[in-house]
Design a protein around this motif. Structure first.
Motif, PDB file in Angstrom:
ATOM      1  N   GLY A   1      42.976  32.474  84.752  1.00  0.00           N
ATOM      2  CA  GLY A   1      42.234  32.258  86.061  1.00  0.00           C
ATOM      3  C   GLY A   1      40.786  31.945  85.859  1.00  0.00           C
ATOM      4  N   ARG A   2      40.117  31.814  84.815  1.00  0.00           N
ATOM      5  CA  ARG A   2      38.642  31.657  84.540  1.00  0.00           C
ATOM      6  C   ARG A   2      38.228  30.092  84.704  1.00  0.00           C
ATOM      7  N   VAL A   3      37.768  29.831  85.898  1.00  0.00           N
ATOM      8  CA  VAL A   3      37.293  28.352  86.009  1.00  0.00           C
ATOM      9  C   VAL A   3      36.662  27.999  84.760  1.00  0.00           C
ATOM     10  N   SER A   4      35.707  28.612  84.414  1.00  0.00           N
ATOM     11  CA  SER A   4      34.699  28.065  83.440  1.00  0.00           C
ATOM     12  C   SER A   4      35.582  27.566  82.150  1.00  0.00           C
ATOM     13  N   SER A   5      36.147  28.457  81.479  1.00  0.00           N
ATOM     14  CA  SER A   5      36.976  28.261  80.577  1.00  0.00           C
ATOM     15  C   SER A   5      37.936  27.020  80.589  1.00  0.00           C
ATOM     16  N   PHE A   6      38.594  27.010  81.928  1.00  0.00           N
ATOM     17  CA  PHE A   6      39.722  25.672  82.259  1.00  0.00           C
ATOM     18  C   PHE A   6      38.822  24.623  82.163  1.00  0.00           C
ATOM     19  N   ALA A   7      37.785  24.558  82.857  1.00  0.00           N
ATOM     20  CA  ALA A   7      37.129  23.382  82.752  1.00  0.00           C
ATOM     21  C   ALA A   7      36.596  22.784  81.490  1.00  0.00           C
ATOM     22  N   ARG A   8      35.975  23.740  80.632  1.00  0.00           N
ATOM     23  CA  ARG A   8      35.586  23.435  79.484  1.00  0.00           C
ATOM     24  C   ARG A   8      36.826  23.114  78.312  1.00  0.00           C
ATOM     25  N   LYS A   9      37.882  23.690  78.481  1.00  0.00           N
ATOM     26  CA  LYS A   9      39.231  23.216  77.720  1.00  0.00           C
ATOM     27  C   LYS A   9      39.568  21.941  78.131  1.00  0.00           C
ATOM     28  N   LEU A  10      39.573  21.717  79.400  1.00  0.00           N
ATOM     29  CA  LEU A  10      40.259  20.053  79.768  1.00  0.00           C
ATOM     30  C   LEU A  10      39.132  19.127  79.630  1.00  0.00           C
ATOM     31  N   GLY A  11      37.876  19.517  79.690  1.00  0.00           N
ATOM     32  CA  GLY A  11      36.689  18.687  79.520  1.00  0.00           C
ATOM     33  C   GLY A  11      36.383  18.085  81.047  1.00  0.00           C
TER      34      GLY A  11
END
Length: 351
Positions: A230-240
């Motif tokens: 559920g962490r948007v920042s981690s999700f965005a960073r992981k997927l570039g």
């Protein structure tokens, strides 16, 4: 008056090619084949359809500027008009309009017309009408999955671009500038990464999405929860991806672009068709990050065994060379002891 159960259609009831597969025909191609079957130019047929439905036709009208195969409202409207005139149902499946509620528009259309020459050549050899695939009009698709080659965008005969269907008279598969067959072009081999993306889009095009428009937000929330707790920042960073872009999905109901959906599929280990069908209940993320198989070239050092140098013996040989009456060069000394001069400087600098 008796009612006809099967009334005749106004235009020829052509059967679309490749329906239900990743090689489904585009509405642009279907329209061109329809015009050709009536012995009309595509421009005249397009103008006739507009007049038939009481639409204005500008004097400088260019039919190919209309978005036939896109996912706009105009694409859907043309699919409805042609379905009514031909009696052929589900022509919206020849456009991207069924995905309008799950895909963002930017980056979806390619910069120039492309095609797979092998597909067109195969159509001709199989004695079937050559046709343009809908996947060729999707920018992230740069290769043909069937023949594993890159799409081409220049005529092999006159080397001009945008000659696939941008003219008044079009016969799918033939250059609108010189009339040469576009299937004669040579194509480069496709890369594994490009094949993976094209395969995902092909599976997407084989069936319309079943996730409802009001269910996309819930689907994205599930994706972010599964992939990044559920962490948007981690999700965005992981997927570039752009963090602000992901927040736009979550807060404002924005839609991901097709490349963003493909990034979710790649890192999440799930097919694009399953995502758009909302089949995420049994979705299990891969333990290790997904890596596309890349065939590496054989190492030029394969089979070479390292050797152990006897530096005591090498130094003794060098001292013997110093005692010789005729001086020799450093290169000659290196040749005699079988060692590079850099190693001599490092290990036997005194000698």
């Amino acid at each position: 008056m008796d009612v006809m159960n099967n009334p005749r259609s106004t235009l020829h009831a052509l059967t679309p090619m490749g329906q239900g597969t990743g090689e489904v025909e585009s509405l642009t191609s279907y329209f061109c084949r329809l015009a050709h079957s009536h012995g009309m130019t595509a421009r005249n047929l397009s103008a006739w359809v507009l007049e038939h439905f009481e639409q204005s036709v500008p004097d400088d009208y260019k039919w190919f500027r209309r978005a036939y195969s896109g996912m706009s409202v105009e694409s859907e409207q043309w699919a409805v008009w042609l379905a009514e005139l031909t009696g052929v149902e589900a022509l919206d499946g020849l456009t991207l309009s069924p995905w309008r509620h799950v895909l963002a528009g930017p980056g979806l259309a390619p910069q120039s017309d492309r095609w797979c020459p092998c597909c067109l050549k195969e159509d001709k050899l199989a004695d079937r009408p050559p046709y343009l695939r809908l996947s060729w009009d999707v920018a992230p698709v740069t290769v043909c999955v069937r023949h594993k080659v890159e799409l081409v965008s220049a005529c092999p005969h006159c080397e001009k671009r945008n000659v696939r269907n941008r003219a008044s008279t079009v016969v799918p598969g033939y250059c609108t500038a010189c009339g040469g067959y576009l299937g004669d072009a040579q194509a480069e081999p496709a890369t594994p990464a490009a094949l993976w993306s094209a395969r995902q889009v092909g599976q997407m095009l084989s069936k319309n999405p079943t996730v409802a428009a009001d269910g996309v937000s819930a689907l994205l929330e599930t994706v972010i929860e599964r992939m990044a707790a559920g962490r948007v920042s981690s999700f965005a960073r992981k997927l570039g991806l752009s963090k602000s872009g992901v927040w736009h999905w979550v807060r404002n109901g924005g839609l991901p672009t097709l490349p963003a959906w493909l990034a979710i599929c790649l890192h999440g280990g799930i097919g694009l068709d399953k995502l758009f069908a909302g089949e995420v209940d049994d979705w299990v993320l891969p333990i290790e990050p997904v890596q596309l198989p890349i065939p590496l070239l054989e190492s030029p050092r394969k089979g070479i065994k390292s050797r152990v140098l006897d530096w005591q013996g090498i130094r003794a040989q060098l001292r013997e060379m110093l005692d010789e009456p005729q001086p020799i060069t450093l290169g000659e000394a290196c040749r005699r002891v079988g060692v590079d001069y850099k190693h001599l400087y490092l290990q036997a600098n005194v000698e």
